[in-house]
Design a protein around this motif. Structure first.
Motif, mmCIF file in Angstrom:
data_model
loop_
_atom_site.group_PDB
_atom_site.id
_atom_site.type_symbol
_atom_site.label_atom_id
_atom_site.label_comp_id
_atom_site.label_asym_id
_atom_site.label_seq_id
_atom_site.Cartn_x
_atom_site.Cartn_y
_atom_site.Cartn_z
ATOM 1 N N ALA A 20 -22.440 -32.235 38.956
ATOM 2 C CA ALA A 20 -22.191 -32.775 40.296
ATOM 3 C C ALA A 20 -23.071 -32.083 41.327
ATOM 4 N N ARG A 21 -23.252 -30.762 41.154
ATOM 5 C CA ARG A 21 -24.094 -30.028 42.104
ATOM 6 C C ARG A 21 -25.548 -30.460 41.990
ATOM 7 N N ILE A 22 -26.014 -30.655 40.763
ATOM 8 C CA ILE A 22 -27.392 -31.108 40.565
ATOM 9 C C ILE A 22 -27.613 -32.447 41.255
ATOM 10 N N GLU A 23 -26.658 -33.355 41.085
ATOM 11 C CA GLU A 23 -26.780 -34.664 41.730
ATOM 12 C C GLU A 23 -26.819 -34.521 43.240
ATOM 13 N N ARG A 24 -25.959 -33.604 43.768
ATOM 14 C CA ARG A 24 -25.925 -33.418 45.223
ATOM 15 C C ARG A 24 -27.246 -32.838 45.717
ATOM 16 N N LEU A 25 -27.801 -31.862 44.987
ATOM 17 C CA LEU A 25 -29.059 -31.258 45.396
ATOM 18 C C LEU A 25 -30.211 -32.251 45.302
#
Length: 253
Positions: free
Chosen positions: A89-94
């Protein structure tokens, strides 16, 4: 097999002081101690430290990390699955953040208050209307886009010329730095990376160190941005990416 606190600090990329603190608060108590009282860490301790660092990277405060790892119903596999989900989820947000701020470079071609003639005079062969339409299509609705639009809407021809001049002067100093063989993690390179970030903050939007890391990766992965920086000096895009990372690490620490 057990390891000293210094060895574990080197393995994990943390300080000895951090490991001492984790021990003091009961978050990571080493499984062994020597007769002299020195800490010794076994494989189970290293596994727990890995879990701690995963959660810390995801932004969890130490109290929550302790609660999560102290859950009697959660096995190591459950922690890994949870962390994988959170990291994804963090990768997608970044990735979305990186895309949202990509317009910062293109925004240099968006002289909102200029006539078409003045825009071409400042920006040469580039078509500012085409870039403006692309930016609106790709990033419209993001807070970064809104902030950049709010600021650039007030810029005059002299403002845009100043942005160009500052960028060119920065590029010349970075070219000289590379010609002198300065490494990306050197003080001079990190200072120029910080100046690069401050330039974005001054003219376009507030650029955090995390956001700046994303931009650095984009300068290498996106052919347009790589070409822009490498036109100043071949290899500058990658050198700058590494300097941005080192500078962010310096300030995060």
């Amino acid at each position: 097999m057990s390891y000293s606190v210094g060895q574990v600090a080197d393995f994990a990329g943390v300080t000895v002081r951090t490991l001492h603190h984790y021990d003091e608060i009961g978050l990571l108590v080493p499984g062994e101690r020597t007769h002299a009282g020195h800490r010794r860490y076994g494989d189970a301790d290293l596994d727990r430290l890995q879990q701690i660092l995963f959660y810390r990277e995801l932004g969890f405060p130490l109290e929550e990390v302790a609660a999560l790892l102290g859950d009697p119903d959660a096995d190591p596999g459950a922690h890994l699955r949870r962390q994988h989900k959170l990291l994804t989820a963090r990768i997608e947000r970044l990735q979305k953040m990186a895309a949202a701020v990509e317009h910062a470079m293109e925004a240099r071609t968006m002289g909102i208050n200029l006539t078409p003639e003045e825009r071409f005079e400042v920006f040469g062969a580039k078509d500012p209307e085409r870039y403006a339409e692309e930016a609106e299509r790709r990033w419209g609705g993001t807070s970064e886009y809104a902030e950049s639009q709010r600021r650039t809407a007030r810029y005059t021809k002299d403002d845009w010329k100043r942005i160009q001049d500052e960028t060119a002067a920065w590029g010349e100093r970075y070219d000289a730095l590379m010609a002198a063989g300065e490494p990306p993690a050197g003080e001079r390179a990190m200072d120029l990376a910080e100046e690069h970030r401050q330039h974005i903050c001054t003219w376009f939007y507030e650029c955090s160190y995390e956001l700046h890391r994303c931009l650095g990766e984009m300068y290498v992965s996106d052919e347009r941005f790589r070409a822009f920086y490498d036109s100043m000096r071949p290899g500058l895009a990658e050198h700058l990416r590494d300097a941005i990372t080192a500078n962010a690490d310096r300030h995060d620490g």
